[in-house]
Design a protein around this motif. Structure first.
Motif, PDB file in Angstrom:
ATOM      1  N   ALA A 112      -3.576  10.958   0.985  1.00 39.76           N
ATOM      2  CA  ALA A 112      -4.118   9.951   0.064  1.00 39.76           C
ATOM      3  C   ALA A 112      -3.686   8.575   0.557  1.00 39.76           C
ATOM      4  O   ALA A 112      -2.500   8.355   0.830  1.00 39.76           O
ATOM      5  CB  ALA A 112      -3.615  10.193  -1.349  1.00 39.76           C
ATOM      6  N   TYR A 113      -4.640   7.665   0.676  1.00 40.54           N
ATOM      7  CA  TYR A 113      -4.359   6.322   1.170  1.00 40.54           C
ATOM      8  C   TYR A 113      -4.640   5.300   0.075  1.00 40.54           C
ATOM      9  O   TYR A 113      -5.610   5.423  -0.659  1.00 40.54           O
ATOM     10  CB  TYR A 113      -5.222   6.029   2.403  1.00 40.54           C
ATOM     11  N   ASN A 114      -3.747   4.313  -0.016  1.00 42.03           N
ATOM     12  CA  ASN A 114      -3.852   3.293  -1.066  1.00 42.03           C
ATOM     13  C   ASN A 114      -3.938   3.968  -2.434  1.00 42.03           C
ATOM     14  O   ASN A 114      -4.892   3.767  -3.199  1.00 42.03           O
ATOM     15  CB  ASN A 114      -5.063   2.382  -0.821  1.00 42.03           C
ATOM     16  N   ILE A 115      -2.937   4.771  -2.726  1.00 40.10           N
ATOM     17  CA  ILE A 115      -2.919   5.576  -3.950  1.00 40.10           C
ATOM     18  C   ILE A 115      -3.069   4.720  -5.199  1.00 40.10           C
ATOM     19  O   ILE A 115      -3.738   5.104  -6.157  1.00 40.10           O
ATOM     20  CB  ILE A 115      -1.614   6.401  -4.021  1.00 40.10           C
ATOM     21  N   ASN A 132      -4.773   2.181  -5.567  1.00 42.29           N
ATOM     22  CA  ASN A 132      -6.108   1.560  -5.600  1.00 42.29           C
ATOM     23  C   ASN A 132      -6.030   0.037  -5.565  1.00 42.29           C
ATOM     24  O   ASN A 132      -6.778  -0.668  -6.245  1.00 42.29           O
ATOM     25  CB  ASN A 132      -6.885   2.021  -6.836  1.00 42.29           C
ATOM     26  N   LEU A 177       0.833  -1.190   0.000  1.00 45.77           N
ATOM     27  CA  LEU A 177       0.000   0.000   0.000  1.00 45.77           C
ATOM     28  C   LEU A 177       0.873   1.247   0.000  1.00 45.77           C
ATOM     29  O   LEU A 177       1.822   1.361   0.788  1.00 45.77           O
ATOM     30  CB  LEU A 177      -0.915   0.020   1.228  1.00 45.77           C
ATOM     31  N   ASN A 213       0.823   5.357   0.446  1.00 47.68           N
ATOM     32  CA  ASN A 213       0.109   6.519   0.968  1.00 47.68           C
ATOM     33  C   ASN A 213       0.913   7.782   0.698  1.00 47.68           C
ATOM     34  O   ASN A 213       2.145   7.736   0.608  1.00 47.68           O
ATOM     35  CB  ASN A 213      -0.126   6.385   2.477  1.00 47.68           C
ATOM     36  N   LYS A 238     -10.162   0.711  -0.546  1.00 45.26           N
ATOM     37  CA  LYS A 238      -9.448   1.101  -1.763  1.00 45.26           C
ATOM     38  C   LYS A 238      -9.040   2.573  -1.623  1.00 45.26           C
ATOM     39  O   LYS A 238      -8.995   3.103  -0.521  1.00 45.26           O
ATOM     40  CB  LYS A 238     -10.317   0.834  -2.987  1.00 45.26           C
ATOM     41  N   ARG A 239      -8.715   3.239  -2.720  1.00 47.04           N
ATOM     42  CA  ARG A 239      -8.149   4.585  -2.627  1.00 47.04           C
ATOM     43  C   ARG A 239      -9.128   5.559  -1.975  1.00 47.04           C
ATOM     44  O   ARG A 239     -10.290   5.664  -2.367  1.00 47.04           O
ATOM     45  CB  ARG A 239      -7.781   5.090  -4.020  1.00 47.04           C
ATOM     46  N   THR A 240      -8.652   6.259  -0.944  1.00 47.47           N
ATOM     47  CA  THR A 240      -9.441   7.282  -0.270  1.00 47.47           C
ATOM     48  C   THR A 240      -8.569   8.509  -0.038  1.00 47.47           C
ATOM     49  O   THR A 240      -7.335   8.440  -0.089  1.00 47.47           O
ATOM     50  CB  THR A 240      -9.997   6.786   1.078  1.00 47.47           C
TER      51      THR A 240
END
Length: 854
Positions: A810-813, A815, A788, A790, A843-845
């Motif tokens: 941005a988390y899990n860029i 996706n 993952l 970020n 997923k991406r958030t």
């Protein structure tokens, strides 16, 4: 001619003057030094030294050192670090001179922090011989965003934090393969693991991230003197004490799936009479990421500090987070197979449906657990210090679910997926039962878990000489947990037919009603010696635990006495370790310990009644660890190896047949956890820093185990079985991890950051009682590896005369679609992908935060 000579003379004079001015303007000297914490002597990485009234400045390197070039002459140098008091020094440097300021000590703005650190056993790098990772407020704030607090620790070795089933506050954390029942979580030195089962419910501490000052993970048995849950490690969370400087902030944030948060902070500063007050409050609301989940939460934190003369200080802290949120059932019954996930998506939640046109979720959590602590710090003399904390916590709330037969779902009867058909439950199932005067077919219930908890920790520190200091004290706690079920919603029925109350209405207690009591007292002592570059310690703890239980429900049914027999169990641990600083750059350390831990209340009384476990015995933990560290101005590195054995571990399982059901109490499970951990940071440029970490574990069960089966209803002995688990891998956390992180301060106003963590060798959970086939030695299903990425963007600016910043996370860029946890052999037909059921990570958030400081 004379005129020309005069002009030539003037030109030569001006040239010499200009050259002299030019030479003087480039006459420079240098100042250097190391910025440290006044109390802990810890080096402060990222602190700044700057010339007042100019833009000249330098940040400290990875060893806390700084170098700053200045024009020859007199200057005022300003030393700053977030969370510390700013100081100024008058410095004079000559051309070509190097002025060594030595160690420049900064004092925390938090009043009484020294006392908290004494109670909390805060570890110091290159002194305390444990494997540790420390995060200060700035790093936590920049990377936390709208994550839950444990998740930010994924940037450290051997830590695995997930969102669990995906509801707000439902996260969990593992360290070195041990779940959070075996990780000591301490807030300002106060243990907060549930005294009945060891769990930490993060939704109860939802406001903790708002008020955290620093967070330290001590892997292994750790530095705490208390007899606590630190088999895998200790999470030492230190919150803001009352702040000596006045000010505050306003924060607003929103994430990409609609959760909104507003937070306000206020510090009065310390007045002339020694009074200081800090308040932090927040409001979080909106939809959750998982279908039909929601967030409706408040949080508050207050710290009031009062100085009493020169040697005494009182500090009162109150923290709480009343909340309710929608959930997805954290069990295999709400998990999905890979095929089902492809069909329904990772947000799928089977626990909700439509009732009279409105969304209705059977899984809801609601709780409020305020904790109040009164700390007294007494500086007896220059050699003696006493820190005492008295605390109380009152919790109320629970969680909802169904009671009765499983509700009918949409879709074909053979299809386990779909949503709840609540209208069918009301109009058909409950209606048909009502016609037969049998009450409800199915209802909604609340499982209530109220508690009352109070305790006292007192720590005495005595500097016996320049070489030796003694720390000793006591730790006493009492806990009472009240557990019962109540009718939440009859779903159109007139009553619920319960074994005790056959016409139960909304709010009536049903199914069970009992209290669990735990009283604990312990004494501890640690002798520490410093002999030049060598720092060593020996420590020991002795404790007693008293258990009791009251069962109102079974007593009303004529099954057993109202009050159980009181049970007592002793426990102890001892630890020793040493750190040797070979020179300014290199250090080595070791620690070893043995822990005899009294079992949790859940294993003392068995079969859901007051029956005492006849095989009650302590769990035994043995651990040894070796480590090496390197520290220079631009590079730091750590490597450590550990070996931990856990014998006579208690566990609980369930055995079902066509004729009876049984709850199983395992005692005798043994595990071995060994591994290697690495951390490194490199300062590429003054404004660019990169780092990495890795952990390689080998965690497995060392023996098969036998277990007795008793009928839950009759308590009759059914038989003895064997669980063939020897050499099976310990599940639920990745045994191999590596990661990279970096930060680039592009300008004084703009910063970028990232972290990437790769997880592999993650095995699915399995129930030991399901491994009764001696020919089945296959490992549980190994989840696919995943990584993952970020990211963080920060922009600082002025809003009028006030400092402000905008933060985007941005988390899990990339996706990535990944299973974060789950169950092996969920269908009873193998240990492969087709038999796995689990939960998938987000997923991406994104999250966006604005902060205004005043």
């Amino acid at each position: 001619m004379k005129k020309k000579k005069t002009q030539l003379f003037r030109f030569a004079f001006l040239l010499v003057l200009a050259l002299g001015f030019y030479s003087n303007s480039f006459a420079q000297g240098t100042i250097k030094g190391i910025i440290i914490d006044t109390q802990t002597k810890e080096r402060l990485v990222g602190a700044t030294a700057s010339e007042k009234g100019t833009t000249k400045g330098a940040a400290t390197n990875l060893d806390g050192s700084f170098t700053l070039k200045l024009d020859a002459g007199s200057h005022v140098i300003v030393f700053k670090f977030i969370g510390y008091r700013t100081i100024e020094k008058n410095i004079t440097v000559k051309d070509g001179e190097i002025v060594d300021l030595g160690k420049v000590a900064l004092k925390s703005v938090q009043v009484g922090l020294h006392g908290v650190n004494v109670i909390a056993s805060y570890a110091v790098d290159r002194k305390t011989p444990v494997a540790l990772s420390t995060m200060k407020r700035a790093e936590i704030e920049d990377n936390l965003g709208t994550q839950e607090l444990p998740e930010v620790l994924n940037r450290t070795p051997a830590v695995y934090a997930t969102k669990g089933a995906g509801g707000y506050g439902d996260s969990r954390i593992n360290i070195r393969g041990f779940d959070q029942r075996n990780i000591a979580v301490m807030i300002n030195g106060i243990p907060v693991n549930d005294m009945e089962n060891g769990w930490v419910y993060w939704s109860n501490w939802a406001g903790l991230g708002d008020a955290v000052s620093s967070m330290q993970v001590q892997r292994g048995l750790g530095a705490s003197k208390l007899a606590i849950n630190s088999v895998g490690g200790t999470m030492n969370i230190v919150t803001d004490n009352a702040n000596s400087q006045s000010g505050g902030s306003i924060v607003g944030s929103v994430n990409s799936y609609g959760t909104k948060k507003f937070m306000a902070t206020l510090n009065t500063g310390e007045g002339e009479k020694g009074t200081a007050f800090t308040f932090v409050g927040s409001r979080t609301s909106g939809p959750g990421y998982v279908d039909a989940t929601y967030i409706d939460a408040w949080s508050y934190y207050m710290a009031l500090s009062q100085k009493l003369g020169e040697n005494h200080r009182l500090q009162l802290t109150i923290i709480g987070a009343p909340q309710k949120h929608g959930q997805r059932d954290n069990s295999k019954y709400s998990a999905q197979t890979f095929d089902q996930m492809d069909q329904n998506g990772i947000k799928y939640n089977p626990n909700w449906g439509w009732l009279r046109g409105e969304m209705y979720n059977e899984r809801n959590n609601f709780y409020h657990k305020p904790q109040m602590a009164l700390n007294w710090y007494w500086t007896i003399n220059q050699d003696m210090f006493l820190a005492t904390s008295a605390y109380v916590s009152v919790g109320s709330g629970g969680g909802s679910g169904i009671l009765g037969r499983n509700p009918v779902r949409y879709g074909a009867p053979s299809d386990p997926l779909g949503q709840r058909d609540w209208d069918y439950v009301v109009d058909s199932l409950n209606a048909s039962y009502a016609a037969q005067e049998e009450g409800a077919y199915l209802i909604m219930r609340n499982s209530m878990n109220n508690h009352f908890w109070y305790g006292l920790i007192s720590t005495f520190k005595y500097d016996m000489s320049s070489k030796f200091n003694l720390i000793a004290g006591l730790d006493a706690r009492h806990y009472k947990g009240e557990h019962y079920r109540e009718v939440r919603d009859l779903l159109g029925a007139e009553f619920w037919n319960d074994a005790v109350n056959n016409h139960a209405q909304v709010g009536d207690r049903i199914a069970y009603d009992n209290d669990g009591m735990v009283t604990y007292s312990g004494v501890f002592a640690q002798l520490e010696g410093t002999f030049g570059p060598l720092n060593a310690f020996v420590a020991a703890t002795g404790s007693g635990t008293w258990y009791n239980r009251t069962d109102r429900y079974n007593f009303a049914r004529g099954r057993g006495d109202l009050h159980a027999e009181q049970v007592s169990q002793g426990g102890y641990n001892f630890k020793a370790g040493a750190n040797y600083n070979i020179n300014e750059h290199h250090n080595v350390y070791f620690n070893a310990g043995y822990y005899s831990r009294a079992p949790y209340h859940n294993f003392v009384y068995i079969n859901y009644g007051n029956e005492v476990n006849p095989n009650l015995a302590n769990e035994k933990v043995t651990a040894i660890e070796l480590g090496y560290g390197f520290r220079a101005s631009r590079f730091t590195g750590k490597i450590n190896g550990y070996y931990t054995t856990w014998a006579d571990k208690w566990a609980r399982g369930y055995y079902r047949s066509s004729t009876y059901s049984s709850t199983i109490y395992f005692q005798g499970i043994s595990e071995m956890h060994m591994g290697l951990e690495l951390e490194a940071k490199y300062k590429v440029l003054e404004n660019l820093e990169i780092g990495g970490f890795a952990s390689f574990g080998n965690w497995h069960y060392t023996d098969d185990v036998s277990f007795d089966v008793y009928d839950d209803d009759t308590h009759d002995y059914v038989g003895t079985y064997n669980a063939y688990i020897k050499d099976l891998k310990v599940a639920d956390a990745p045994q191999t991890q590596f990661g990279f992180l970096g930060r680039w301060d592009i300008t004084r106003k703009i910063a970028l950051g990232f972290d990437y963590v790769h997880n592999s060798n993650l095995y699915a959970r399995f129930d030991p009682e399901s491994r009764t086939n001696p020919d089945d030695r296959e490992q549980s299903y190994k989840l696919p590896s995943f990584g993952l990425l970020n990211g963080m963007f920060k922009y600082k600016f002025k809003l009028g005369n006030l400092n402000a910043h905008f933060l985007a996370n941005a988390y899990n860029i990339m996706n990535k679609e990944y299973a974060s946890e789950g169950w092996d052999n969920a269908h009873g037909n193998g240990h492969d992908k087709e038999s796995f059921m689990g939960f998938w990570g987000y997923k991406r958030t994104f999250s966006f935060t604005f902060k205004l400081m005043f």
